[in-house]
Design an enzyme around this catalytic site. Structure first.
Site, PDB file in Angstrom:
ATOM      1  CB  SER A   1      -0.383   6.246   2.990  1.00  0.00           C
ATOM      2  OG  SER A   1      -0.340   4.996   2.162  1.00  0.00           O
ATOM      3  CG  HIS A   2       3.930   6.894  -1.035  1.00  0.00           C
ATOM      4  ND1 HIS A   2       4.754   7.093   0.114  1.00  0.00           N
ATOM      5  CD2 HIS A   2       4.989   7.605  -2.144  1.00  0.00           C
ATOM      6  CE1 HIS A   2       5.653   7.888  -0.081  1.00  0.00           C
ATOM      7  NE2 HIS A   2       5.882   8.112  -1.439  1.00  0.00           N
ATOM      8  CB  SER A   3      -1.864   4.040  -1.260  1.00  0.00           C
ATOM      9  OG  SER A   3      -3.184   3.370  -1.328  1.00  0.00           O
TER      10      SER A   3
ATOM     11  CG  ASP B   1       3.327   4.908   2.742  1.00  0.00           C
ATOM     12  OD1 ASP B   1       3.875   6.040   2.655  1.00  0.00           O
ATOM     13  OD2 ASP B   1       2.443   4.406   2.002  1.00  0.00           O
TER      14      ASP B   1
ATOM     15  CB  SER C   1       9.071  10.852  -0.700  1.00  0.00           C
ATOM     16  OG  SER C   1       7.951  10.004  -0.829  1.00  0.00           O
TER      17      SER C   1
END
Lengths: 124, 124
Positions: free
Chosen positions: A10-12, A67, A70
């Protein structure tokens, strides 16, 4: 343990951790590894952490979830360099990984798992 | 500020927080409120927190997103008791709310936002 493991990128870091907390409840016998955020704990992903997350999974066959775009790119590069058998799914990261986890835990045939995931495919 | 706000209800406080961190980056002018987890910080949702999250949003028209089934039930009950105009979307919680946030920030017509979300509909 299931022959198949689950990887979450995930980006988070909080989304990644939260998904793990949620899905491990329904999949105690599935190896699940996860990572989120950039090196400084901000929003982002990178190749190194995606790769490390795949390699640290105890399973050699992995279903990978992400997600946003990228994260997929980093997963793709990491999977090309890995000796593991990795399939990356363009499905909702929370709902898709939850579905996969629950089905793998239930011992459902992998082809059925894959076909269920195919029905959740997003253009992402 | 956008006329429309976004509400996120997750079973996990970390997923809810992470989604907020991710989508507020692309939607600084959209009111976003979120909640996750049960009263003790574990996995779950409840009606009271779903309701509070809706009412604390500064917008009177809300697009609501959730992760799994019982969060939807709490959103439905809370929205029936609210004087706000609330639409609950059966779309991927991360990808759907991200799409809505980005489009609202860009000032895209609400009917277009709704039709984009309709294309992401899941049976959940």
């Amino acid at each position: 343990m299931s022959e198949y493991g689950i990887v979450i990128v995930s980006h988070s870091s909080q989304i990644a951790q939260g998904i793990y907390d949620l899905i491990q409840e329904v999949a105690k016998d599935v190896s699940i590894t996860y990572v989120g955020g950039d090196e400084e704990g901000g929003i982002g992903t990178n190749f190194e952490s995606a790769s490390k997350t795949m390699e640290s999974n105890t399973a050699d066959k992995l279903l990978a979830f992400y997600d946003l775009g990228s994260a997929k790119m980093n997963l793709e590069v990491a999977s090309e360099l890995s000796s593991k058998e990795i399939e990356i799914y363009d499905v909702p990261v929370v709902e898709g990984s939850y579905t996969a986890a629950a089905l793998l835990q239930a011992g459902v045939d992998i082809e059925v798992v894959k076909s269920q995931l195919a029905e959740m495919n997003l253009n992402k």
